[in-house]
Design a protein around this motif. Structure first.
Motif, PDB file in Angstrom:
ATOM      1  N   SER A   1      -0.513  32.238 -43.872  1.00 33.70           N
ATOM      2  CA  SER A   1       0.142  31.039 -43.345  1.00 33.70           C
ATOM      3  C   SER A   1       0.913  30.404 -44.490  1.00 33.70           C
ATOM      4  N   THR A   2       2.123  29.949 -44.191  1.00 34.00           N
ATOM      5  CA  THR A   2       3.029  29.539 -45.262  1.00 34.00           C
ATOM      6  C   THR A   2       3.679  28.197 -44.975  1.00 34.00           C
ATOM      7  N   SER A   3       3.849  27.422 -46.029  1.00 36.58           N
ATOM      8  CA  SER A   3       4.633  26.184 -45.988  1.00 36.58           C
ATOM      9  C   SER A   3       5.567  26.173 -47.187  1.00 36.58           C
ATOM     10  N   VAL A   4       6.655  25.418 -47.060  1.00 33.65           N
ATOM     11  CA  VAL A   4       7.606  25.272 -48.166  1.00 33.65           C
ATOM     12  C   VAL A   4       7.774  23.803 -48.484  1.00 33.65           C
ATOM     13  N   PHE A   5       7.605  23.471 -49.748  1.00 33.89           N
ATOM     14  CA  PHE A   5       7.821  22.107 -50.231  1.00 33.89           C
ATOM     15  C   PHE A   5       9.005  22.111 -51.191  1.00 33.89           C
ATOM     16  N   MET A   6       9.903  21.169 -51.003  1.00 33.83           N
ATOM     17  CA  MET A   6      10.979  20.979 -51.972  1.00 33.83           C
ATOM     18  C   MET A   6      10.502  19.947 -52.995  1.00 33.83           C
ATOM     19  N   ILE A   7      10.158  20.408 -54.185  1.00 29.91           N
ATOM     20  CA  ILE A   7       9.536  19.555 -55.196  1.00 29.91           C
ATOM     21  C   ILE A   7      10.530  19.285 -56.309  1.00 29.91           C
ATOM     22  N   PRO A   8      10.783  18.031 -56.624  1.00 26.79           N
ATOM     23  CA  PRO A   8      11.701  17.731 -57.733  1.00 26.79           C
ATOM     24  C   PRO A   8      11.112  18.155 -59.072  1.00 26.79           C
ATOM     25  N   LEU A   9      11.979  18.325 -60.031  1.00 27.27           N
ATOM     26  CA  LEU A   9      11.545  18.640 -61.390  1.00 27.27           C
ATOM     27  C   LEU A   9      10.712  17.481 -61.925  1.00 27.27           C
ATOM     28  N   ILE A  10       9.495  17.777 -62.356  1.00 25.65           N
ATOM     29  CA  ILE A  10       8.586  16.756 -62.856  1.00 25.65           C
ATOM     30  C   ILE A  10       8.725  16.676 -64.373  1.00 25.65           C
ATOM     31  N   THR A  11       9.041  15.501 -64.868  1.00 22.33           N
ATOM     32  CA  THR A  11       9.176  15.309 -66.318  1.00 22.33           C
ATOM     33  C   THR A  11       7.996  14.542 -66.903  1.00 22.33           C
ATOM     34  N   GLU A  12       7.228  13.831 -66.050  1.00 24.93           N
ATOM     35  CA  GLU A  12       6.072  13.094 -66.555  1.00 24.93           C
ATOM     36  C   GLU A  12       4.909  14.060 -66.793  1.00 24.93           C
ATOM     37  N   PRO A  13       3.937  13.637 -67.620  1.00 24.31           N
ATOM     38  CA  PRO A  13       2.773  14.502 -67.883  1.00 24.31           C
ATOM     39  C   PRO A  13       1.779  14.476 -66.717  1.00 24.31           C
ATOM     40  N   VAL A  14       2.102  15.177 -65.654  1.00 20.99           N
ATOM     41  CA  VAL A  14       1.226  15.216 -64.483  1.00 20.99           C
ATOM     42  C   VAL A  14       0.828  16.655 -64.199  1.00 20.99           C
ATOM     43  N   LYS A  15      -0.272  16.791 -63.482  1.00 19.97           N
ATOM     44  CA  LYS A  15      -0.716  18.089 -63.000  1.00 19.97           C
ATOM     45  C   LYS A  15      -0.459  18.162 -61.500  1.00 19.97           C
ATOM     46  N   GLN A  16      -0.112  19.355 -61.037  1.00 17.85           N
ATOM     47  CA  GLN A  16       0.189  19.539 -59.625  1.00 17.85           C
ATOM     48  C   GLN A  16      -0.796  20.539 -59.012  1.00 17.85           C
ATOM     49  N   PHE A  17      -1.283  20.182 -57.825  1.00 16.99           N
ATOM     50  CA  PHE A  17      -2.242  21.013 -57.113  1.00 16.99           C
ATOM     51  C   PHE A  17      -1.765  21.203 -55.680  1.00 16.99           C
ATOM     52  N   VAL A  18      -2.065  22.370 -55.139  1.00 17.98           N
ATOM     53  CA  VAL A  18      -1.864  22.585 -53.717  1.00 17.98           C
ATOM     54  C   VAL A  18      -3.222  22.904 -53.093  1.00 17.98           C
ATOM     55  N   TYR A  19      -3.421  22.397 -51.880  1.00 16.32           N
ATOM     56  CA  TYR A  19      -4.668  22.593 -51.152  1.00 16.32           C
ATOM     57  C   TYR A  19      -4.378  23.255 -49.821  1.00 16.32           C
ATOM     58  N   ALA A  20      -5.285  24.128 -49.406  1.00 19.05           N
ATOM     59  CA  ALA A  20      -5.318  24.617 -48.030  1.00 19.05           C
ATOM     60  C   ALA A  20      -6.533  23.972 -47.378  1.00 19.05           C
ATOM     61  N   HIS A  21      -6.304  23.206 -46.330  1.00 22.85           N
ATOM     62  CA  HIS A  21      -7.321  22.315 -45.763  1.00 22.85           C
ATOM     63  C   HIS A  21      -7.515  22.698 -44.305  1.00 22.85           C
ATOM     64  N   LEU A  22      -8.648  23.373 -43.985  1.00 20.87           N
ATOM     65  CA  LEU A  22      -8.910  23.854 -42.632  1.00 20.87           C
ATOM     66  C   LEU A  22      -9.858  22.899 -41.921  1.00 20.87           C
ATOM     67  N   ASP A  23      -9.418  22.376 -40.776  1.00 20.25           N
ATOM     68  CA  ASP A  23     -10.238  21.468 -39.970  1.00 20.25           C
ATOM     69  C   ASP A  23     -10.646  22.134 -38.668  1.00 20.25           C
ATOM     70  N   ASN A  24     -11.866  21.831 -38.229  1.00 17.86           N
ATOM     71  CA  ASN A  24     -12.319  22.171 -36.883  1.00 17.86           C
ATOM     72  C   ASN A  24     -12.210  20.893 -36.066  1.00 17.86           C
ATOM     73  N   ASN A  25     -11.240  20.836 -35.182  1.00 19.70           N
ATOM     74  CA  ASN A  25     -10.930  19.596 -34.480  1.00 19.70           C
ATOM     75  C   ASN A  25     -12.017  19.170 -33.500  1.00 19.70           C
ATOM     76  N   LEU A  26     -12.843  20.127 -33.062  1.00 16.78           N
ATOM     77  CA  LEU A  26     -13.923  19.794 -32.142  1.00 16.78           C
ATOM     78  C   LEU A  26     -15.224  19.481 -32.869  1.00 16.78           C
ATOM     79  N   SER A  27     -15.296  19.840 -34.145  1.00 19.23           N
ATOM     80  CA  SER A  27     -16.443  19.534 -35.010  1.00 19.23           C
ATOM     81  C   SER A  27     -17.780  19.879 -34.376  1.00 19.23           C
ATOM     82  N   PRO A  28     -18.012  21.155 -34.000  1.00 20.66           N
ATOM     83  CA  PRO A  28     -19.330  21.520 -33.458  1.00 20.66           C
ATOM     84  C   PRO A  28     -20.384  21.498 -34.551  1.00 20.66           C
ATOM     85  N   GLU A  29     -21.656  21.483 -34.128  1.00 18.34           N
ATOM     86  CA  GLU A  29     -22.750  21.524 -35.100  1.00 18.34           C
ATOM     87  C   GLU A  29     -22.659  22.809 -35.908  1.00 18.34           C
ATOM     88  N   SER A  30     -22.920  22.703 -37.205  1.00 15.54           N
ATOM     89  CA  SER A  30     -22.793  23.844 -38.090  1.00 15.54           C
ATOM     90  C   SER A  30     -23.707  23.645 -39.280  1.00 15.54           C
TER      91      SER A  30
END
Length: 715
Positions: A510-539
């Protein structure tokens, strides 16, 4: 009037003190109301009372916030977890140190086990100076430890309070002693539940164990039965004197979990008063005097002298060495470490017995004056070896513990890992500012299957078979790709989300595209894949502090590569984005009208699709730009004639005329006849007006089966 002003000036501090005292009284009153509800077993009512206090009080009260989150985690009220986190943040969103001093002092002590030493000392200093910056310091501490990209929920904070609830139930002190004084509490707050649980055992040595060990030992050394019986009786008597508390708890953590040099094995010895003390090794159960000269009775030493006089083989072992060996031998089946340790001790004891035996010539010379001091020549080596072994093992144990993380999250381990990859392409935006087309690819299918397998058998809310896809997974699951930036201190400074399409075909991310500007500040960048179960059954995954709907998580830190020179008078071009299966009728939601192959794999028999962009083209007086593109594809075997009748020496030339100074296009190159191999595609772009040129290239592979491609949408 002058006297009135003077009076008000004098009374102003008193008014302020009275106001602060009134606020403190209001805070305590609300706490008492909630506690009365708890006494009446009305936990929900207590939570409602404290939540109402948040709207009624003029200033936040940390004590109320702490009581709220404490009650929620003690009773495992997961539907209240999100509000508990909100209440905690509310309690820290003030600058009134005096009103919250006691609560702050307690909170700092709760955090001491999982904080760095300098960090803890800094908090103490801020509290002593009544510096309101302490509130933001504590908020930031937890923000850095939040492993999900959600500012409204922090599972690591809630997990910490779950651990506090556990130690209060299991390691509680008396009315004058805090449960935090128990060394088990410190370790539990740092690492959570041991891998094999809390193993409680009594290592007391039984007489038959001594009989068996000493008899075998003496026989192995060629000693007499009389010597064995005398030694057995002596050692049994002395061990009964030396053994005090032998009930211990053993906690074990695998090195991969706590990031230590080796697996951690921690021991806690029960004391006479019922409290526990952490001991580095089992050697701590042996008092030092058990190794020394007086550890053997005079009768045993007399027997030793008689055997020396008769030139029989001297056999000497102290109660301390017997205790060391038997304690470790009891745990042989628990861990290979103890098995290896007992084997080492057997080998060393044998060598020790050979090396320190007094030669007969020496005995004959001194036998008339033979005394306890001569016997000690043998026993002192015994004591040295036992204590030296103790020192080495203690050093190793403390070293391994020091190498471990300050703290870890077990709730994070409950979440199935989602593989995440990041691919970046240098481009310019509409204002000619440097950006990166950043592709995020993930595979949530294994996490979905793990979640489906963990659903409660009694749950009937969801029907269907995951394996055959009769289950409509799109109604159950949703996947987000989230971009988060953190500053130099690890604090979140920005977040962007994109709902990604879950693709169930094998090996298709599964793929997404982000247009990210050039970062000049001292920051770290992270990407997350976040899977939700919308019905939230017992588990079974819900046995953690994670959000109830979260069923999978992937994270990857990435660094932006250097961007190309994008000066206004310099011809520039984007990186080449390649793929296959160009679709001229692609919908507007498709950013690139073909299947992008970030892995640079093109299926055999497919034409190659290429997206490229050109910037800072010179224009004529009518605003038109004119440029040429020469491109070629080479293999390891040299240039290939790819373009049939249109090919000129294996190369192709295209001419473009365009309105404006920038140009973007996706081309389809005829490559269906390419054989499986690795190829190099080169684009040389030449501005026909300015004469400037720029080159871009990319390597790709033609393979028989397409194992990695993605249909992309833009964020």
């Amino acid at each position: 009037m002058k006297y009135l002003i003077l009076s008000l000036y004098i009374l102003a501090p008193l008014f302020a003190h009275a106001q602060s005292s009134g606020l403190q009284q209001n805070c305590e009153t609300w706490i008492e109301k909630g506690q009365k509800a708890i006494i009446n077993q009305e936990a929900g009512k207590a939570l409602d009372i404290w939540a109402d206090a948040r709207t009624q009080l003029n200033e936040p009260c940390l004590a109320i916030a702490v009581e709220y989150i404490r009650l929620v985690t003690e009773q495992n009220l997961k539907p209240y977890y999100e509000l508990a986190f909100s209440m905690y943040n509310w309690g820290l969103s003030t600058d009134n140190i005096e009103r919250n001093e006691i609560a702050l002092e307690r909170e700092i002590e709760h955090l001491k086990p999982i904080a760095e030493l300098e960090e803890y000392r800094h908090w103490q200093s801020l509290l002593a100076d009544k510096n309101p910056a302490l509130f933001s310091e504590l908020r930031n501490f937890w923000a850095r430890k939040n492993y999900i990209p959600d500012s409204n929920y922090n599972p690591r904070l809630l997990e910490h309070w779950e651990r506090l609830a556990y130690i209060n139930r299991n390691f509680s002190g008396d009315e004058t002693t805090s449960s935090l004084n128990d060394p088990r509490s410190v370790i539990y707050l740092r690492f959570g539940e041991p891998d094999n649980g809390r193993q409680i055992m009594d290592l007391s040595i039984q007489p038959e164990e001594i009989d068996r060990f000493v008899s075998e030992w003496v026989a192995m050394q060629g000693g007499s039965p009389l010597r064995a019986q005398t030694l057995i009786g002596n050692i049994t008597d002395r061990i009964s004197e030396f053994e005090k508390q032998t009930e211990i708890e053993m906690w074990r953590y695998h090195s991969s979990r706590v990031n230590s040099m080796r697996d951690l094995t921690l021991f806690f010895q029960k004391q006479d008063d019922g409290s526990y003390q952490r001991i580095s090794t089992l050697h701590h159960l042996v008092p030092r005097r058990a190794y020394g000269r007086q550890s053997l009775s005079r009768a045993a030493r007399e027997t030793y002298k008689q055997e020396q006089h008769s030139a029989q083989s001297p056999v000497s072992i102290t109660p301390g060495l017997v205790m060391q060996y038997l304690y470790h031998a009891k745990l042989r089946s628990v861990d290979p470490y103890f098995s290896n340790r007992t084997t080492l001790m057997e080998d060393q004891f044998y060598r020790f017995s050979e090396n320190v035996s007094l030669p007969p010539s020496f005995v004959a010379d001194v036998i008339e004056d033979y005394s306890d001091e001569q016997v000690e020549l043998v026993l002192i080596s015994s004591a040295y070896f036992g204590e030296e072994l103790h020192f080495r093992d203690r050093f190793r144990a403390e070293r391994y513990l020091a190498s471990a993380e300050t703290e870890i999250s077990t709730s994070r381990e409950y979440l199935p890992e989602i593989p995440v990859e990041v691919f970046q392409y240098r481009m310019l935006d509409q204002n000619n500012r440097p950006v990166y087309a950043t592709f995020v690819e993930s595979n949530p299918i294994p996490a979905m299957y793990a979640d489906y397998s963990s659903w409660s058998i009694n749950n009937v809310a969801i029907e269907g078979d995951f394996n055959t896809m009769e289950l409509d997974y799109r109604e159950v699951y949703s996947l987000k790709h989230i971009l988060q930036r953190r500053d130099a201190e690890g604090l979140p400074v920005g977040i962007t989300e994109h709902e990604s399409v879950i693709i169930t075909e094998s090996d298709t991310p599964s793929t997404s595209v982000f247009m990210i500007p050039l970062i000049t500040e001292p920051v770290k960048q992270f990407v997350y894949a976040h899977l939700d179960n919308n019905l939230s059954p017992e588990s079974r995954m819900l046995a953690s502090a994670n959000p109830v709907q979260l069923r999978g998580l992937g994270v990857k830190e990435f660094i932006q590569p250097p961007h190309f020179d994008a000066g206004p008078n310099i011809l520039s071009a984007s990186d080449l984005i390649i793929g296959h299966s160009r679709d001229l009728e692609a919908s507007d939601g498709m950013y690139f009208p073909f299947i992008v192959s970030n892995q640079k794999m093109i299926p055999y028999g497919e034409n190659l699709a290429v997206h490229f962009e050109v910037y800072h083209l010179d224009t004529d007086e009518l605003g038109f730009s004119r440029f040429e593109v020469d491109y070629s594809i080479t293999s390891r075997s040299g240039f290939l004639n790819l373009f049939r009748r249109e090919a000129i020496d294996g190369r192709m030339n295209l001419s473009f005329e365009h309105m404006g100074s920038r140009f973007a296009e996706s081309l389809e190159l005829v490559t269906e006849d390419l054989q499986p191999d690795t190829y190099q595609l080169e684009f040389k772009i030449r501005d026909l007006i300015s004469g400037q040129s720029v080159m871009r290239s990319v390597q790709f592979m033609v393979n028989i089966q397409d194992n990695n491609y993605s249909i992309t949408s833009i964020e």
